[in-house]
Design a protein around this motif. Structure first.
Motif, PDB file in Angstrom:
ATOM      1  N   LEU A  19     152.996 -14.314-115.929  1.00 41.06           N
ATOM      2  CA  LEU A  19     154.389 -13.883-115.824  1.00 41.06           C
ATOM      3  C   LEU A  19     155.316 -14.989-116.296  1.00 41.06           C
ATOM      4  O   LEU A  19     154.969 -16.166-116.227  1.00 41.06           O
ATOM      5  CB  LEU A  19     154.719 -13.554-114.364  1.00 41.06           C
ATOM      6  CG  LEU A  19     153.791 -12.569-113.672  1.00 41.06           C
ATOM      7  CD1 LEU A  19     154.000 -12.603-112.171  1.00 41.06           C
ATOM      8  CD2 LEU A  19     154.000 -11.173-114.219  1.00 41.06           C
ATOM      9  N   ALA A  20     156.505 -14.607-116.729  1.00 40.43           N
ATOM     10  CA  ALA A  20     157.555 -15.562-117.079  1.00 40.43           C
ATOM     11  C   ALA A  20     158.795 -15.197-116.275  1.00 40.43           C
ATOM     12  O   ALA A  20     159.036 -14.030-115.977  1.00 40.43           O
ATOM     13  CB  ALA A  20     157.867 -15.507-118.569  1.00 40.43           C
ATOM     14  N   SER A  25     168.132 -21.982-114.798  1.00 40.34           N
ATOM     15  CA  SER A  25     168.266 -22.047-116.262  1.00 40.34           C
ATOM     16  C   SER A  25     167.054 -22.665-116.978  1.00 40.34           C
ATOM     17  O   SER A  25     167.162 -23.110-118.117  1.00 40.34           O
ATOM     18  CB  SER A  25     169.556 -22.764-116.679  1.00 40.34           C
ATOM     19  OG  SER A  25     169.502 -24.139-116.386  1.00 40.34           O
ATOM     20  N   THR A  26     165.924 -22.684-116.308  1.00 40.06           N
ATOM     21  CA  THR A  26     164.683 -23.150-116.929  1.00 40.06           C
ATOM     22  C   THR A  26     163.675 -21.997-116.919  1.00 40.06           C
ATOM     23  O   THR A  26     163.555 -21.293-115.922  1.00 40.06           O
ATOM     24  CB  THR A  26     164.088 -24.343-116.155  1.00 40.06           C
ATOM     25  OG1 THR A  26     165.043 -25.403-116.148  1.00 40.06           O
ATOM     26  CG2 THR A  26     162.795 -24.829-116.780  1.00 40.06           C
ATOM     27  N   THR A  27     162.980 -21.816-118.034  1.00 37.04           N
ATOM     28  CA  THR A  27     161.932 -20.796-118.095  1.00 37.04           C
ATOM     29  C   THR A  27     160.665 -21.341-117.444  1.00 37.04           C
ATOM     30  O   THR A  27     160.230 -22.459-117.754  1.00 37.04           O
ATOM     31  CB  THR A  27     161.635 -20.392-119.547  1.00 37.04           C
ATOM     32  OG1 THR A  27     162.846 -19.899-120.130  1.00 37.04           O
ATOM     33  CG2 THR A  27     160.571 -19.307-119.611  1.00 37.04           C
ATOM     34  N   TRP A  28     160.097 -20.558-116.538  1.00 40.97           N
ATOM     35  CA  TRP A  28     158.871 -20.914-115.840  1.00 40.97           C
ATOM     36  C   TRP A  28     157.794 -19.905-116.185  1.00 40.97           C
ATOM     37  O   TRP A  28     158.068 -18.779-116.564  1.00 40.97           O
ATOM     38  CB  TRP A  28     159.094 -20.903-114.325  1.00 40.97           C
ATOM     39  CG  TRP A  28     159.833 -22.101-113.828  1.00 40.97           C
ATOM     40  CD1 TRP A  28     161.136 -22.426-114.071  1.00 40.97           C
ATOM     41  CD2 TRP A  28     159.308 -23.135-113.008  1.00 40.97           C
ATOM     42  NE1 TRP A  28     161.457 -23.598-113.461  1.00 40.97           N
ATOM     43  CE2 TRP A  28     160.347 -24.054-112.786  1.00 40.97           C
ATOM     44  CE3 TRP A  28     158.065 -23.376-112.439  1.00 40.97           C
ATOM     45  CZ2 TRP A  28     160.179 -25.198-112.019  1.00 40.97           C
ATOM     46  CZ3 TRP A  28     157.912 -24.512-111.668  1.00 40.97           C
ATOM     47  CH2 TRP A  28     158.948 -25.411-111.469  1.00 40.97           C
ATOM     48  N   ARG A  29     156.545 -20.345-116.033  1.00 46.19           N
ATOM     49  CA  ARG A  29     155.384 -19.467-116.198  1.00 46.19           C
ATOM     50  C   ARG A  29     154.559 -19.513-114.913  1.00 46.19           C
ATOM     51  O   ARG A  29     154.431 -20.560-114.273  1.00 46.19           O
ATOM     52  CB  ARG A  29     154.499 -19.922-117.361  1.00 46.19           C
ATOM     53  CG  ARG A  29     155.167 -19.816-118.706  1.00 46.19           C
ATOM     54  CD  ARG A  29     155.216 -18.368-119.153  1.00 46.19           C
ATOM     55  NE  ARG A  29     156.039 -18.179-120.320  1.00 46.19           N
ATOM     56  CZ  ARG A  29     155.649 -18.284-121.564  1.00 46.19           C
ATOM     57  NH1 ARG A  29     154.408 -18.630-121.842  1.00 46.19           N
ATOM     58  NH2 ARG A  29     156.480 -18.054-122.545  1.00 46.19           N
ATOM     59  N   GLN A  30     154.017 -18.373-114.578  1.00 44.50           N
ATOM     60  CA  GLN A  30     153.149 -18.274-113.398  1.00 44.50           C
ATOM     61  C   GLN A  30     151.926 -17.465-113.808  1.00 44.50           C
ATOM     62  O   GLN A  30     152.054 -16.413-114.422  1.00 44.50           O
ATOM     63  CB  GLN A  30     153.904 -17.555-112.274  1.00 44.50           C
ATOM     64  CG  GLN A  30     153.152 -17.488-110.976  1.00 44.50           C
ATOM     65  CD  GLN A  30     153.980 -16.798-109.913  1.00 44.50           C
ATOM     66  OE1 GLN A  30     154.235 -15.593-110.019  1.00 44.50           O
ATOM     67  NE2 GLN A  30     154.404 -17.546-108.913  1.00 44.50           N
ATOM     68  N   SER A  31     150.748 -17.984-113.490  1.00 43.12           N
ATOM     69  CA  SER A  31     149.519 -17.257-113.822  1.00 43.12           C
ATOM     70  C   SER A  31     148.714 -17.019-112.558  1.00 43.12           C
ATOM     71  O   SER A  31     148.736 -17.825-111.622  1.00 43.12           O
ATOM     72  CB  SER A  31     148.686 -18.028-114.845  1.00 43.12           C
ATOM     73  OG  SER A  31     148.247 -19.254-114.305  1.00 43.12           O
ATOM     74  N   HIS A  32     148.035 -15.876-112.541  1.00 44.96           N
ATOM     75  CA  HIS A  32     147.162 -15.503-111.433  1.00 44.96           C
ATOM     76  C   HIS A  32     145.793 -15.196-112.030  1.00 44.96           C
ATOM     77  O   HIS A  32     145.673 -14.290-112.851  1.00 44.96           O
ATOM     78  CB  HIS A  32     147.694 -14.270-110.700  1.00 44.96           C
ATOM     79  CG  HIS A  32     149.087 -14.434-110.199  1.00 44.96           C
ATOM     80  ND1 HIS A  32     149.391 -15.139-109.064  1.00 44.96           N
ATOM     81  CD2 HIS A  32     150.265 -13.991-110.699  1.00 44.96           C
ATOM     82  CE1 HIS A  32     150.697 -15.109-108.874  1.00 44.96           C
ATOM     83  NE2 HIS A  32     151.249 -14.423-109.851  1.00 44.96           N
TER      84      HIS A  32
END
Length: 74
Positions: A19-20, A25-32
């Motif tokens: 997911l993003a 104001s910062t783009t983050w990524r999260q993975s499962h």
């Protein structure tokens, strides 16, 4: 905080959902990484970081998922 699905794939050892989202104001990524341990039990390895470091963090989470999967199939 709205999340956007950017990747969903199934591999032999696990399933991955990535997911993003924006935070301050910062783009983050999260993975499962979803690893089946038995027919009734599973493990979810979750990792998140700013998008600028997402490749390294995703690689570490994937290494952990592969390690767990290898141990459960042995």
């Amino acid at each position: 905080m709205a999340q956007t699905l950017i990747d969903h794939r199934t591999e032999a050892a696990f399933e991955v959902v990535e997911l993003a989202y924006q935070h301050e104001s910062t783009t983050w990524r999260q993975s499962h990484h979803l690893v089946a341990l038995t027919d009734t039990h599973g493990l979810v390895i979750t990792a998140q970081s700013p998008a600028t470091h997402a490749a390294q963090v995703r690689q570490a989470a994937e290494l952990m998922a592969r390690s767990v999967a290898a141990r459960t199939s042995a």
